[in-house]
Design a protein around this motif. Structure first.
Motif, mmCIF file in Angstrom:
data_model
loop_
_atom_site.group_PDB
_atom_site.id
_atom_site.type_symbol
_atom_site.label_atom_id
_atom_site.label_comp_id
_atom_site.label_asym_id
_atom_site.label_seq_id
_atom_site.Cartn_x
_atom_site.Cartn_y
_atom_site.Cartn_z
ATOM 1 N N PRO A 437 -35.139 65.597 18.603
ATOM 2 C CA PRO A 437 -36.140 65.593 18.606
ATOM 3 C C PRO A 437 -36.804 65.235 19.581
ATOM 4 O O PRO A 437 -37.625 65.150 20.149
ATOM 5 C CB PRO A 437 -36.439 65.560 17.015
ATOM 6 C CG PRO A 437 -35.190 65.770 16.092
ATOM 7 C CD PRO A 437 -34.751 65.264 16.726
ATOM 8 N N MET A 441 -39.083 66.396 22.861
ATOM 9 C CA MET A 441 -40.775 66.439 23.020
ATOM 10 C C MET A 441 -40.329 65.440 24.815
ATOM 11 O O MET A 441 -41.366 65.743 25.007
ATOM 12 C CB MET A 441 -40.812 64.665 22.329
ATOM 13 C CG MET A 441 -41.352 65.106 21.108
ATOM 14 S SD MET A 441 -41.671 63.867 20.006
ATOM 15 C CE MET A 441 -43.263 63.424 20.826
ATOM 16 N N THR A 487 -38.297 57.301 15.847
ATOM 17 C CA THR A 487 -38.373 59.039 16.272
ATOM 18 C C THR A 487 -39.609 59.281 15.510
ATOM 19 O O THR A 487 -40.384 60.176 15.630
ATOM 20 C CB THR A 487 -37.471 60.038 15.278
ATOM 21 O OG1 THR A 487 -36.053 60.031 16.178
ATOM 22 C CG2 THR A 487 -37.717 61.832 15.427
ATOM 23 N N LEU A 491 -43.251 60.183 17.275
ATOM 24 C CA LEU A 491 -44.304 61.688 16.849
ATOM 25 C C LEU A 491 -45.780 60.776 17.252
ATOM 26 O O LEU A 491 -46.441 61.519 16.996
ATOM 27 C CB LEU A 491 -43.274 61.382 15.512
ATOM 28 C CG LEU A 491 -42.147 63.006 15.882
ATOM 29 C CD1 LEU A 491 -42.088 63.386 14.758
ATOM 30 C CD2 LEU A 491 -42.636 64.031 16.899
ATOM 31 N N MET A 502 -45.530 67.276 22.288
ATOM 32 C CA MET A 502 -45.131 68.118 21.040
ATOM 33 C C MET A 502 -45.221 69.431 20.988
ATOM 34 O O MET A 502 -44.577 70.570 20.729
ATOM 35 C CB MET A 502 -45.472 67.160 19.570
ATOM 36 C CG MET A 502 -44.636 66.076 18.817
ATOM 37 S SD MET A 502 -45.207 65.827 17.094
ATOM 38 C CE MET A 502 -47.063 65.424 17.109
ATOM 39 N N SER A 505 -43.194 70.739 23.427
ATOM 40 C CA SER A 505 -42.136 71.141 23.606
ATOM 41 C C SER A 505 -41.166 71.864 22.614
ATOM 42 O O SER A 505 -42.260 73.224 22.218
ATOM 43 C CB SER A 505 -41.749 69.999 22.455
ATOM 44 O OG SER A 505 -40.081 70.183 21.747
ATOM 45 N N ILE A 520 -49.827 68.788 15.075
ATOM 46 C CA ILE A 520 -48.607 69.000 15.067
ATOM 47 C C ILE A 520 -47.985 69.834 14.529
ATOM 48 O O ILE A 520 -48.615 70.545 13.115
ATOM 49 C CB ILE A 520 -47.620 67.371 14.658
ATOM 50 C CG1 ILE A 520 -46.386 67.274 13.603
ATOM 51 C CG2 ILE A 520 -48.685 67.320 12.912
ATOM 52 C CD1 ILE A 520 -46.184 65.738 13.202
ATOM 53 N N ASP A 523 -42.455 71.735 13.042
ATOM 54 C CA ASP A 523 -41.382 71.471 13.248
ATOM 55 C C ASP A 523 -41.797 70.181 13.450
ATOM 56 O O ASP A 523 -40.686 70.059 12.789
ATOM 57 C CB ASP A 523 -40.548 72.239 14.547
ATOM 58 C CG ASP A 523 -41.349 74.116 14.588
ATOM 59 O OD1 ASP A 523 -42.360 74.550 13.747
ATOM 60 O OD2 ASP A 523 -40.277 74.716 15.123
ATOM 61 N N TYR A 524 -42.493 70.135 13.723
ATOM 62 C CA TYR A 524 -41.663 68.596 14.193
ATOM 63 C C TYR A 524 -43.015 67.867 12.096
ATOM 64 O O TYR A 524 -42.314 66.493 12.394
ATOM 65 C CB TYR A 524 -43.152 68.049 15.573
ATOM 66 C CG TYR A 524 -41.934 68.472 16.263
ATOM 67 C CD1 TYR A 524 -41.173 66.687 16.349
ATOM 68 C CD2 TYR A 524 -42.491 68.597 17.455
ATOM 69 C CE1 TYR A 524 -40.159 67.035 17.343
ATOM 70 C CE2 TYR A 524 -41.275 68.937 18.668
ATOM 71 C CZ TYR A 524 -40.211 67.113 19.092
ATOM 72 O OH TYR A 524 -40.072 67.694 20.223
ATOM 73 N N ILE A 527 -39.508 67.075 10.539
ATOM 74 C CA ILE A 527 -39.043 66.155 11.484
ATOM 75 C C ILE A 527 -39.236 64.921 11.214
ATOM 76 O O ILE A 527 -38.932 64.258 10.598
ATOM 77 C CB ILE A 527 -38.743 66.328 12.987
ATOM 78 C CG1 ILE A 527 -37.959 67.801 13.275
ATOM 79 C CG2 ILE A 527 -38.255 65.028 13.463
ATOM 80 C CD1 ILE A 527 -38.093 67.953 14.027
#
Length: 751
Positions: A437, A441, A487, A491, A502, A505, A520, A523-524, A527
């Motif tokens: 991840p 990014m 991570t 973020l 993000m 990405s 966001i 997906d993120y 994460i």
């Protein structure tokens, strides 16, 4: 209050009539508003490159004090129904138009009573309208006789919305609309009327009939607009209208008649059509006071060439007025330079006239970011969007393969006597997966140019990160904790400060599809929640922190996560809901509180109340409410029907993702693993809970968080699979470590 005001105005009107007094103009029809004009030139089915390759001195003049960008024009239909984009522009929502939406005519034009060619009886368009609707058409020169079919088709797929919203609000505020031109070839193609009409399908002034066309053997299809006639109609209409929509349909006619010619000739014909449109625009510009005029050039539908390249959602848009400057368009709907949506079109025009309608449209007025080289930025952004559109699935599939190999390597030996991969490889593979991840990014910083290089950067870079961290730290769980927290922090920095990485990405959103433009994505979001839980509970495992301190640390951090996911920053309501639920679960599990149905219901109700409060604050204190605030408003005004519409749409998204999302294979594997571990490996899970209590608590919260993400998000399949990676990958590492330390080759006997 509105009724009282209306009664007062009616009383004043009656007194004026009785006393013979002159009636003063309302605010909406004051001299100031009447002096303003909005000229909207429609050049359909062209690309930004087409404009740049044409000699367009008048458009260039607009751009000297104007802005340009891409408009996401997606509607709820296939590309073959070009009318849906026009209707969506006028309604301010992605909708579906009737295929007969182009059937608009002058009020008194004669129209065949029957489609049966042997019967030549004709009646006026007004009579046809009355026949189809049961009502006498209101005053207006142009009538769309398909209004009932348009309404039925659109409201069937987007209920609780208003057909002809822009025209309706204009009428209510004393603004007058007009339309000239058409895209006719073999049949009437007057879809522009669905953009400009009111709720009754009426446009006060206009000229769209076929006598605006002339034959020309030098153009594809043999027909083009007669500029002299078109200008005459503009001169007739212009003094009476505030908004004038011009359909310069020659660009569409080129696209409709290009099958028998070469690409070079087709491109030459399209450029000539654009140059004729630019020349006509120059003549119109001379007819108005440019200091009091808003000019817009829009393209409701993409050209076939860019669609073939993968761009089915972004078309060029230009806006210029006395108050704009050279630069890029943006809006609060997208918060991305050079990008706006069809939702923003209506609010922008109304805002120019000083009409604020924030509760009627979900879009926001367009704004301008100063930039001396807007075309350079737009071409770069377009190339980036096309690149991601083409290769996004490649990045995802490569990531899925890595996760799949890790799951097989960790768990297959638990159930059969076959070791797939050595522990050392599995350890590096697990760390690489957790570093992906981060590299996903940052890959955009080096430019999306070659898929081979970008794949190497993402996955090779992730391996290098894992290798370096593994060499720096002596303990594996310190490395895991570092990766998780790094991570998570990275973020949050992007959410609060950078606001870009993000989004662009491979795990981010798709500007062409237009599902999300800022904040966001799911997906993120998965994460972020997974890396946060893994990072903190790994630290709690390593350093034996007391429960109250543990609760304070992670709860404080979770508040940051919730704010980052909230409507004010992340604009991810499902993620906010999931994060709030996770925060409450953390408190229960950290303090070893037992679950009960009552506690679960209290938590869920508390979370829902919290979400409603956030949305209410958004409405009350945000001058431009986010989608969450507007959703709350629409629920209040639309009642249960709007609620069920939203739920229905979300459920459709959930089922679509269950069938189509590429991460399904991982999510289903994780589900099967959960059942198998609970059914056949409960003994080892009990031992982990006894010997690694803090890690086990983190695993339980992550599992429950995955369920919450799946339930609370329309694309929860992907988010759930990604958060559960932070459960099954470290759990596999832990199981391997335990087996290795106990010197046993089989999972069942390592204690």
């Amino acid at each position: 209050m509105r009724k009282i005001f209306k009664n007062i105005m009616n009383l004043a009107l009656a007194m004026c009539i009785v006393l013979g007094m002159p009636i003063s103009k309302s605010v909406a029809t004051s001299d100031k508003i009447e002096d303003k004009k909005a000229i909207i030139l429609i050049l359909d089915e062209i690309s930004l490159e087409d404009v740049l390759n044409s000699q367009t001195p008048n458009i260039d003049l607009l751009l000297e004090n104007g802005a340009m960008g891409f408009m996401n024009i997606r509607a709820r239909s296939s590309l073959s129904n070009r009318g849906s984009t026009y209707l969506s522009l006028g309604m301010g929502v992605r909708t579906l138009a009737s295929t007969k939406g182009g059937l608009a005519f002058p009020r008194n034009q004669m129209y065949p009573l029957s489609d049966y060619s042997l019967v030549s009886e004709y009646v006026t368009v007004s009579d046809i309208y009355k026949l189809y609707t049961g009502k006498t058409p209101p005053d207006g020169e142009i009538i769309n006789i398909a209004i009932r079919d348009i309404e039925r088709t659109a409201l069937d797929i987007t209920p609780n919305n208003q057909v002809g919203l822009l025209g309706k609000i204009a009428k209510e505020k004393g603004l007058v609309t007009g339309v000239v031109g058409n895209s006719d070839l073999d049949v009437p193609a007057r879809e522009i009327t669905m953009l400009a009409m009111d709720e009754n399908g009426i446009i006060p002034f206009g000229s769209i009939e076929s006598d605006l066309l002339m034959t020309d053997a030098n153009v594809l299809g043999g027909i083009k607009l007669n500029q002299e006639r078109l200008l005459e109609e503009v001169e007739r209409i212009l003094p009476h209208v505030n908004m004038l929509f011009i359909d310069y349909g020659d660009t569409v006619r080129v696209q409709k008649t290009n099958r028998l010619t070469t690409d070079d000739i087709k491109e030459e014909q399209k450029i000539k059509a654009i140059e004729r449109a630019d020349s006509f625009l120059g003549q119109v510009m001379k007819k108005v006071d440019q200091e009091k005029t808003l000019f817009m050039v829009i393209t409701p539908n993409p050209s076939k060439e860019v669609v073939n390249q993968g761009n089915f959602g972004l078309t060029p848009i230009i806006m210029s007025s006395a108050n704009t400057e050279k630069g890029l368009l943006i809006s609060n709907t997208t918060r991305r330079e050079g990008l706006v949506t069809n939702f923003d079109f209506g609010p922008t025009i109304l805002d120019f006239f000083g009409v604020a309608e924030p509760r009627s449209f979900i879009g926001e007025p367009m704004q301008v970011i100063s930039n001396e080289n807007p075309t350079e930025v737009l071409l770069r952004n377009q190339a980036q969007s096309l690149y991601l559109r083409k290769y996004r699935s490649v990045f995802h599939q490569a990531f899925i393969v890595l996760v799949g190999i890790a799951l097989v390597g960790f768990y297959l030996p638990r159930f059969i006597k076959w070791k797939v991969l050595p522990n050392k490889i599995l350890n590096y593979l697990s760390l690489t997966i957790m570093a992906v991840p981060l590299t996903m990014m940052t890959v955009s910083l080096f430019g999306y140019k070659y898929i081979g290089f970008d794949l190497f950067y993402v996955f090779g870079g992730a391996f290098i990160i894992s290798y370096i961290l593994n060499k720096i730290f002596n303990k594996k769980w310190i490395t895991i904790a570092t990766l998780g927290l790094t991570t998570s922090v990275f973020l949050l920095i992007d959410i609060f400060f950078v606001k870009k990485l993000m989004i662009i990405s491979p795990l981010g959103s798709d500007a062409i599809a237009g599902g999300r433009f800022y904040g966001i994505g799911n997906d993120y979001m998965g994460i972020l929640l997974g890396s946060t839980l893994l990072g903190f509970f790994s630290l709690f495992h390593l350093y034996k922190i007391k429960k109250p301190t543990m609760a304070v640390f992670i709860t404080s951090y979770m508040i940051l996560v919730i704010v980052g996911l909230s409507p004010f920053f992340g604009a991810n309501m499902g993620g906010t809901l999931s994060a709030m639920l996770i925060a409450l679960l953390i408190l229960l599990i950290v303090f070893d509180k037992k679950f009960s149905f009552k506690k679960i219901m209290i938590i869920v109700i508390g979370v829902i109340v919290g979400i409603l409060l956030l949305a209410a604050l958004d409405v009350l204190f945000n001058p431009n409410p986010t989608h969450a605030g507007k959703a709350l408003e629409s629920l209040i005004t639309g009642g249960f029907s709007k609620f069920f519409e939203i739920i229905s749409y979300k459920l459709k998204q959930v089922f679509w993702n269950l069938i189509n999302a590429s991460w399904n294979v991982i999510l289903f594997s994780q589900l099967i693993l959960s059942i198998l571990l609970y059914r056949w490996e409960s003994e080892i899970l009990v031992k982990i809970r006894e010997n690694y209590p803090n890690l086990f608590k983190g695993f339980i919260i992550t599992l429950l968080g995955g369920i919450a993400i799946f339930l609370f998000n329309d694309t929860g399949t992907i988010g759930a699979a990604l958060i559960l990676n932070y459960l099954f990958i470290p759990l596999g590492v832990l199981m391997n470590d335990i087996v290795e330390c106990n010197g046993e080759g089989r999972f069942h006997k390592f204690f």
